[in-house]
Design an enzyme around this catalytic site. Structure first.
Site, PDB file in Angstrom:
ATOM      1  N   CYS A 176       0.844  -1.193   0.000  1.00 32.61           N
ATOM      2  CA  CYS A 176       0.000   0.000   0.000  1.00 32.61           C
ATOM      3  C   CYS A 176       0.879   1.243   0.000  1.00 32.61           C
ATOM      4  O   CYS A 176       1.655   1.456   0.934  1.00 32.61           O
ATOM      5  CB  CYS A 176      -0.920   0.033   1.215  1.00 32.61           C
ATOM      6  SG  CYS A 176      -1.923   1.541   1.214  1.00 32.61           S
TER       7      CYS A 176
ATOM      8  N   GLY B 245     -10.711  -4.172 -10.194  1.00 35.01           N
ATOM      9  CA  GLY B 245     -10.754  -3.102  -9.201  1.00 35.01           C
ATOM     10  C   GLY B 245     -11.524  -1.897  -9.676  1.00 35.01           C
ATOM     11  O   GLY B 245     -12.762  -1.873  -9.663  1.00 35.01           O
TER      12      GLY B 245
HETATM   13  C1  LIG Z   1      -9.937   3.338  -3.902  1.00 28.95           C
HETATM   14  C2  LIG Z   1      -8.965   2.194  -3.869  1.00 28.95           C
HETATM   15  C3  LIG Z   1      -8.702   1.547  -2.656  1.00 28.95           C
HETATM   16  C4  LIG Z   1      -7.801   0.489  -2.596  1.00 28.95           C
HETATM   17  N1  LIG Z   1      -7.573  -0.144  -1.404  1.00 28.95           N
HETATM   18  C5  LIG Z   1      -6.734  -1.222  -1.369  1.00 28.95           C
HETATM   19  C6  LIG Z   1      -6.534  -1.956  -0.163  1.00 28.95           C
HETATM   20  O1  LIG Z   1      -7.103  -1.663   0.886  1.00 28.95           O
HETATM   21  N2  LIG Z   1      -5.668  -3.003  -0.180  1.00 28.95           N
HETATM   22  C7  LIG Z   1      -5.015  -3.394  -1.327  1.00 28.95           C
HETATM   23  O2  LIG Z   1      -4.260  -4.347  -1.309  1.00 28.95           O
HETATM   24  N3  LIG Z   1      -5.214  -2.730  -2.487  1.00 28.95           N
HETATM   25  C8  LIG Z   1      -6.044  -1.660  -2.531  1.00 28.95           C
HETATM   26  N4  LIG Z   1      -6.248  -1.004  -3.725  1.00 28.95           N
HETATM   27  C9  LIG Z   1      -5.546  -1.457  -4.931  1.00 28.95           C
HETATM   28  C10 LIG Z   1      -6.426  -2.372  -5.777  1.00 28.95           C
HETATM   29  O3  LIG Z   1      -6.822  -3.513  -5.062  1.00 28.95           O
HETATM   30  C11 LIG Z   1      -5.712  -2.774  -7.059  1.00 28.95           C
HETATM   31  O4  LIG Z   1      -4.510  -3.436  -6.722  1.00 28.95           O
HETATM   32  C12 LIG Z   1      -5.355  -1.610  -7.948  1.00 28.95           C
HETATM   33  O5  LIG Z   1      -6.390  -0.656  -7.931  1.00 28.95           O
HETATM   34  C13 LIG Z   1      -5.085  -2.021  -9.404  1.00 28.95           C
HETATM   35  O6  LIG Z   1      -6.205  -2.646  -9.993  1.00 28.95           O
HETATM   36  P1  LIG Z   1      -7.293  -1.878 -10.892  1.00 28.95           P
HETATM   37  O7  LIG Z   1      -6.542  -1.073 -11.902  1.00 28.95           O
HETATM   38  O8  LIG Z   1      -8.146  -2.941 -11.470  1.00 28.95           O
HETATM   39  O9  LIG Z   1      -8.035  -0.990  -9.956  1.00 28.95           O
HETATM   40  C14 LIG Z   1      -7.150   0.068  -3.791  1.00 28.95           C
HETATM   41  C15 LIG Z   1      -7.435   0.707  -4.994  1.00 28.95           C
HETATM   42  C16 LIG Z   1      -8.340   1.745  -5.057  1.00 28.95           C
HETATM   43  C17 LIG Z   1      -8.622   2.404  -6.382  1.00 28.95           C
END
Ligand SMILES: Cc1cc2nc3c(=O)[nH]c(=O)nc-3n(C[C@H](O)[C@H](O)[C@H](O)COP(=O)(O)O)c2cc1C
Ligand SMILES: Cc1cc2nc3c(=O)[nH]c(=O)nc-3n(C[C@H](O)[C@H](O)[C@H](O)COP(=O)(O)OP(=O)(O)OC[C@H]3O[C@@H](n4cnc5c(N)ncnc54)[C@H](O)[C@@H]3O)c2cc1C
Ligand code: FES
Lengths: 277, 304
Positions: free
Chosen positions: B130, B265
């Site tokens: 994170c 996500g």
């Molecule tokens: C608003 C938001 C909150 C997120 N919170 C977490 C989290 O609590 N733990 C985590 O491992 N990843 C978190 N992520 C990362 C996502 O799980 C993911 O790895 C990342 O967004 C890439 O995937 P995507 O492009 O499909 O969104 C978060 C992403 C977003 C956009």
């Protein structure tokens, strides 16, 4: 309340002022779902390549007879610009209804019946609520006004803008209650901010039972202060930046007495007692 | 009908489509839009041992084909999860995984231990990536030693399937993947968000409250795909691929690069029903190309 993803058809679009549009949307598939005043929708903007996320827009009005949902949009960037330049017949993908609306008076069937029976209206001394809106924040107050009338409450509107050109839908507001105006340049109503209007002094004799407000944050903070000073219950509708609109991403939080709360899910309407203003 | 089942460690998924932590709430927020039992799995919000307030607002900035966030792991803590959320998640008909974060190896391990006690949580995803918290989080995920130290502690405390979520903010993600594999991780998931920032030219200030944030959405997809590709060549354990997946074709690309399962996500914000559509799209792809099982596609772009 159950939420839906709907492809709505733009039945008509009008431009009350340059840069503003009222979108009248209908669901070709059937009746629009239940919606409360103060709730909002998340619109997918298809015609703007730089607009990635959906845009939150308040429910401006629901015309059940015409099966129409109205949105009042102010063009302030690419997303809202694209929405205000849509053409009739366009399809708009919306997620709705989102968030919690304004608290409504306890709705007894009897009050409603009394309201429909015109002769009873005069005899029953209705509660008066003050609805304070600024700029495009007036949008949810139109539907709220209509819903309050149906619930047997008398809405009084206090609407503010920079100049007369920012005050919209006044003829519609007048259908549901008295309308008072302020403008910063004095081009309509009293000169100044909504909190400087003489109605605040005049209402001392017959106080409002409740205040509902939506608009720029500094305005709502000032209205909340007026409400507190007068000991009147007050709800404010917030417009924090959102990503999901569903309470899933935690991006839209407001720092409240209960910690960080999602405006999209716990709000957008909050009792001011919850806010740290 | 093509076989969509896939396996990560001891975890059997009915299909490869899961939801990415922090973007799907606890799943319940999406129940009006998606038949949750159609999904391979749901990975719930980042959970820590102690409750966390997260960062101040504003936490989000839209970017070209993506968004930045600096939510900072806001959650009510693992005990609240176990008592108040977990009972609501039983019987959803899909695998529910918890994303676990912390600020020391011991603290991660204790959080994992408490979740291990929950019968219906078959796996955890360890977030060592994170970018939005000062202490811990990504600090562990950017060196092989740091990553190994957390995985070692958690492995000792957590007997079920352990997926370790990797940061893309590193020079060699393959090195990190090897380090966590060596400590007994059952799988790796990648990528978490890429560190970035946005500046408001009018206010002449950063947009986000803490200045920087994590980039997600289609903008990161080519980077994520490349990393899945590299990690596939580096480790033997399964890979869960994510980063910018918007539709079934994107998902198939990750599987061809080497992913055994995928996560969706940011796309959930654009289309809250996207996950179920991706399941259907993968099914249709397999049928169109006459594959009997999704497993035939894993890493298939590497051959020949
Ligand atoms: C608003 C938001 C909150 C997120 N919170 C977490 C989290 O609590 N733990 C985590 O491992 N990843 C978190 N992520 C990362 C996502 O799980 C993911 O790895 C990342 O967004 C890439 O995937 P995507 O492009 O499909 O969104 C978060 C992403 C977003 C956009
Ligand atoms: C619950 C809710 C209800 C809303 N109701 C309405 C409505 O009925 N009618 C209407 O016209 N607008 C409404 N808005 C505001 C509307 O969502 C934004 O104006 C819109 O998202 C801006 O998108 P854009 O692409 O046009 O501008 P962008 O290019 O995204 O932004 C232009 C500028 O405005 C700022 N900005 C964008 N969104 C917000 C925001 N929410 N608060 C403060 N500053 C912002 C940006 O930082 C930027 O400087 C509402 C917002 C919320 C959260
Ligand atoms: S906008 Fe995602 S939680 Fe409110």
């Amino acid at each position: 309340m159950r939420k839906y993803i709907l492809d709505l058809r733009l039945r008509s679009i009008s431009h009350p002022r340059p840069g503003y549009a009222v979108l009248r949307l209908t669901d070709p598939q059937g009746a629009l779902p239940p919606m409360q005043a103060g709730q909002f929708v998340e619109v997918r903007v298809d015609d703007s390549p730089t607009t990635f996320l959906r845009r939150p827009i308040s429910i401006n009005f629901v015309d059940r007879q015409a099966n129409e949902l109205w949105l009042l949009v102010h063009a302030i960037g690419a997303g809202t610009e694209a929405l205000t330049t849509l053409h009739e017949g366009a399809t708009l993908n919306v997620v709705l209804p989102l968030g919690n609306g304004f608290t409504m008076p306890a709705q007894s069937g009897q009050v409603e019946k009394a309201m429909k029976d015109a002769t009873n209206v005069a005899s029953a001394k209705a509660e008066r609520w003050l609805l304070v809106g600024g700029g495009v924040g007036t949008a949810p107050l139109l539907y709220l006004g209509q819903q309050l009338v149906e619930a047997g409450v008398e809405p009084v509107f206090l609407l503010g803008g920079r100049s007369a050109a920012d005050l919209l839908q006044l003829d519609l507001f007048e259908r549901y209650g008295q309308v008072f105006l302020t403008t910063e340049d004095g081009s309509a109503g009293e000169r100044g901010f909504v909190t400087q209007h003489s109605i605040w002094d005049a209402s001392a004799a017959q106080p409002f039972a409740r205040i509902c407000t939506c608009g720029p944050k500094p305005m709502m903070v000032a209205v909340a202060r007026m409400a507190r000073e007068r000991g009147i219950a007050c709800e404010a509708s917030l417009e924090n930046m959102m990503a999901c609109g569903l309470g899933a991403c935690l991006c839209c939080v407001e720092d409240t007495v209960d910690g960080n709360l999602c405006v999209c899910k716990e709000g957008p309407v909050f009792n001011i007692e919850k806010l740290k203003w | 009908m093509a076989d969509l089942r896939t396996t990560i460690g001891a975890l059997q998924l009915k299909n490869p489509v899961m939801t990415a932590s922090g973007t799907f709430g606890y799943g319940l927020e999406f129940a009006d839009f998606v038949d949750l039992s159609r999904l391979g799995g749901i990975i719930v919000k980042g959970t820590t041992l102690e409750p966390r307030q997260g960062n101040a607002y504003p936490r989000m900035a839209e970017t070209a084909q993506g968004m930045l966030n600096c939510v900072g792991l806001q959650n009510k803590g693992v005990d609240y999860f176990c008592q108040s959320i977990y009972p609501q998640l039983r019987g959803l008909g899909t695998a529910v995984l918890v994303n676990v974060s912390g600020n020391s190896p011991e603290n991660y391990a204790e959080c994992a231990r408490r979740i291990a006690a929950l019968d219906d949580i078959p796996a955890i995803e360890l977030n060592i990536s994170c970018p939005n918290v000062k202490q811990g989080g990504m600090a562990f995920g950017v060196t092989p030693e740091g990553a190994a130290s957390v995985v070692k502690a958690v492995r000792a405390a957590y007997p079920k399937t352990l997926i370790v979520k990797l940061s893309p903010n590193v020079t060699s993600i393959a090195d990190i993947a090897r380090a966590v594999e060596a400590e007994g991780a059952d799988a790796v998931s990648l990528i978490n968000t890429l560190m970035g920032m946005a500046i408001d030219a009018e206010r002449r200030r950063p947009v986000l409250s803490i200045g920087t944030g994590g980039l997600s959405g289609p903008a990161v997809k080519p980077v994520a795909l490349r990393m899945v590709w590299q990690v596939f060549d580096a480790v033997k354990i399964p890979i869960v691929g994510l980063g910018g997946i918007m539709n079934a074709t994107d998902a198939i690309e990750f599987i061809l690069a080497g992913a055994t399962a995928i996560e969706i996500g940011t796309a959930n914000f654009i289309d809250p029903a996207v996950t179920e559509k991706v399941v259907e799209g993968i099914e249709a792809y397999l049928e169109r190309h006459h594959f009997g099982s999704i497993r035939e596609l894993i890493g298939a772009a590497h051959c020949g």
